[in-house]
Write a protein that holds these residues in place. Sequence first.
Motif, PDB file in Angstrom:
ATOM      1  N   GLY A   1    -131.861 -76.618  47.394  1.00  0.00           N
ATOM      2  CA  GLY A   1    -132.163 -77.855  48.110  1.00  0.00           C
ATOM      3  C   GLY A   1    -131.084 -78.911  48.038  1.00  0.00           C
ATOM      4  O   GLY A   1    -131.326 -80.079  48.381  1.00  0.00           O
ATOM      5  N   TYR A   2    -129.879 -78.525  47.596  1.00  0.00           N
ATOM      6  CA  TYR A   2    -128.742 -79.445  47.586  1.00  0.00           C
ATOM      7  C   TYR A   2    -128.003 -79.309  48.912  1.00  0.00           C
ATOM      8  O   TYR A   2    -127.809 -78.200  49.413  1.00  0.00           O
ATOM      9  CB  TYR A   2    -127.782 -79.124  46.438  1.00  0.00           C
TER      10      TYR A   2
ATOM     11  N   TYR B   1    -122.226 -81.907  46.930  1.00  0.00           N
ATOM     12  CA  TYR B   1    -123.599 -81.423  47.021  1.00  0.00           C
ATOM     13  C   TYR B   1    -124.521 -82.398  46.294  1.00  0.00           C
ATOM     14  O   TYR B   1    -124.274 -82.751  45.138  1.00  0.00           O
ATOM     15  CB  TYR B   1    -123.724 -80.033  46.390  1.00  0.00           C
TER      16      TYR B   1
ATOM     17  N   HIS C   1    -128.821 -83.766  45.746  1.00  0.00           N
ATOM     18  CA  HIS C   1    -130.263 -83.554  45.875  1.00  0.00           C
ATOM     19  C   HIS C   1    -130.929 -84.905  45.656  1.00  0.00           C
ATOM     20  O   HIS C   1    -130.511 -85.674  44.789  1.00  0.00           O
ATOM     21  CB  HIS C   1    -130.740 -82.535  44.830  1.00  0.00           C
TER      22      HIS C   1
END
Length: 339
Positions: free
Chosen positions: A36-37, A44, A46
Amino acid sequence: MKESEVRMQGSLEGYDLIGDVHGCGATLGSLLERLGYHQRGGVYRHPRRKVIFLGDLIDRGPRIRLAVSIARRMVEAGEALIVMGNHEANALAYCHRAPGQPGREWLREHTPRHNRIIKETLEQYRDHPQEWEEALAWFLEIPLCLELDGLRVVHACWDPPLVDALRREYPDARIDADFLAASVVPGSQASRILDRLTRGIHLPLPEGVVIQSGDGFTRRSFRAHFWAREPQTWGDVIFQPDNLPGDLEAHELTAEQRSRLCYYGPEQPPLFIGHYWCEGIPALPTSNIACLDYSAVKFGRLVAYRWSGEQRLDADHFVWERVPREEQARPRPWEIDFD
């Protein structure tokens, strides 16, 4: 969240701990996406979680620069933490000269074995010397261990007396050039600390007995773990994919060998390690220890553990990406524009 669980600060839901990448940079990008990053501004991110890398970003794999770039950008942006692996420590010593040490030009001698280990890394940075110098400077800033609210992280082995000794001199567990130089002196405190935390426990094999390891190296010792309460035999503590020759698993530990071991009991906080070249489906060796090195660069799995405060770990929290064998089948590194 259960009463026994540790509550995260602010909006932080937890940490995603990622094992030894070893240059599988494109697969790392795929794993982060799976977790989910998403990349924004070359980093990157989240919205509710952070990554902790367990070290050994470099050596052996096809996309070493990409692996280092992803991790470093995340750490410097506050989206990740990291601990030093033995391969980062090796690279630092390999590339630092050894003034004042007769007969030694480099802290880590440029032997055929050492040359082979770092070969891929140096080749991939060959046309980017400034980038390599910056990477080395960053490696020296990486702590040897982390202790956060409710969890501990080290590359290979959490040895409490040695962790305490390190923190007395380096409270944030970040070493310096003086420590690095001292670490190559056999028997020094720095040598014991760096070796144990980044390389773990090694027990020597009998004279004349060797292991032909799956990575092509001849080994005269084996890796031992540190969570057996009262181990009696070598089989009680061996922790590596290579089997011991013959019936050596039944070989009794001597008092001297037991003295080399340490013990991490079930009452201790959850501990995350890498280093040990596990194989197969990720599993927990104990209820409070997770090893996240599943031989990614040997076409195994690049493994993460999604930790959200639990004090009893759960194998269902492992997430992984398989590393494809065919170069053309590897995920494309669309995430980061290097140049």
